[in-house]
Write an enzyme that holds these catalytic residues in place. Structure first.
Site, PDB file in Angstrom:
ATOM      1  CG  ASP A 282     -21.291 -28.032  -6.658  1.00 21.68           C
ATOM      2  OD1 ASP A 282     -20.911 -27.326  -7.626  1.00 21.68           O
ATOM      3  OD2 ASP A 282     -21.122 -29.277  -6.634  1.00 21.68           O
TER       4      ASP A 282
ATOM      5  CG  ASP B  88     -18.626 -24.850  -8.640  1.00 23.75           C
ATOM      6  OD1 ASP B  88     -19.836 -25.014  -8.844  1.00 23.75           O
ATOM      7  OD2 ASP B  88     -17.840 -25.785  -8.423  1.00 23.75           O
TER       8      ASP B  88
ATOM      9  CG  ASP C 150     -18.709 -26.656 -12.371  1.00 23.05           C
ATOM     10  OD1 ASP C 150     -19.144 -27.667 -12.962  1.00 23.05           O
ATOM     11  OD2 ASP C 150     -18.630 -26.576 -11.140  1.00 23.05           O
TER      12      ASP C 150
END
Length: 318
Positions: free
Chosen positions: A10, A15, A250
């Protein structure tokens, strides 16, 4: 043989960093990137993912449109941390267009890629788990064909970052997290919120990382400025990283999926997700008493070799 990955994202700042780590590793082949609602609305996630690939000169990687809403939960995003656009509010006038997206939807793409490479694909899920929940509904045998599943999400001591005791990715779609933790019986590794906090990056290292004289480092410096400023606030440090530094959540899951020898301390325990509690909805439950009678145990990561992790980050921006 290269390690084959699917990244389910996302795309916010962490990310982006995780994607760049995967693309920079010569031993990794990213077979596809699937996008989900989460840090920012899905349209932004798609644009952000393509921007990251452009920065890495890797627009050849297929990107797939996934779910824009959770299964039942109210829509949630993290614009206060990642910026309203999810990538630090530093728009690129020459950003790639969404015409570059694949026509196939994310869940079906996951299924097809794994069917073409049975037992060889590691799925790294660093977003709300909606796409994964849809995939197992479409193909119940999908998890059995995965090599492994790595998740950034959940919490191990009821320490929340979105609700009192809920981590963002699980709170953003508790039903999806429940489905995944109960129906994916492949080897499963979980990088929890508390784990990432306790392995956060010292600020002097972050400065060194972003000072590299490369286009990738300049890109990361631009998109992470807002979130790093937020992370350095006294209130945020107290609540999240215990004053230790920057938490690139992440990226930890991506790094250990690439090289699980980074893990220096872990335990195996059955897990599920609370769906009903007034205060605990979305909280990950660790079944130490084995009352759930589950044979499948997840690997809960506690510590990693931080120096090796730092080197992976440096390499990603070279």
């Amino acid at each position: 043989m290269k390690k084959k990955l699917i990244l389910d994202v996302d795309t916010g700042v962490d990310d982006a960093q995780g994607i760049m780590v995967a693309l920079a590793d010569p031993g990794v082949e990213v077979l596809g990137i699937t996008c989900s609602h989460g840090n920012t609305p899905l349209e932004n996630v798609l644009k952000n993912t393509l921007r990251v690939l452009k920065a890495c000169n890797r627009l050849d990687i297929p990107v797939y449109r996934g779910c824009k809403l959770p299964i039942l939960a109210d829509k949630l995003n993290a614009g206060d941390y990642h910026g309203k656009d999810g990538l630090g509010e530093v728009p690129d006038p020459d950003a790639p267009g969404l015409d570059l997206l694949q026509k196939k939807k994310a869940a079906q793409a996951m299924i097809d890629i794994v069917n073409e490479n049975p037992g060889e694909v590691t799925l790294v899920a660093v977003a709300p788990l909606t796409n994964l929940a849809v995939a197992v509904q479409l193909a119940p045998n999908f998890p059995s064909k995965l090599k492994a599943l790595y998740i950034m999400g959940g919490n191990i001591e009821s320490r929340g970052n979105t609700t009192s005791c809920g981590e963002f990715n699980f709170v953003a779609d508790p039903e999806a997290a429940h489905i995944v933790l109960n129906r994916y019986t492949c080897p499963t590794y979980i990088a929890s919120w508390e784990f990432t906090c306790r392995n956060s990056l010292p600020w002097d290292f972050c400065n060194k990382l972003l000072a590299q004289k490369t286009e990738k480092a300049a890109f990361m410096k631009r998109i992470s400025k807002l979130s790093m400023t937020k992370a350095q606030s006294q209130e945020y440090q107290k609540e999240t990283t215990e004053g230790n530094g920057f938490n690139s959540c992440d990226t930890y899951a991506v790094a250990v999926a690439i090289n699980d020898s980074l893990i220096t301390k872990s335990e195996q325990v059955a897990v599920t997700v609370e769906l009903q509690g007034k205060y605990t909805r979305g909280m990950m439950v660790l079944d130490y008493m084995e009352l759930l009678k589950k044979t499948h145990k997840a690997v809960i990561i506690h510590k990693i070799d931080l120096e090796k992790f730092k080197q992976m980050l440096i390499n990603s921006l070279m």
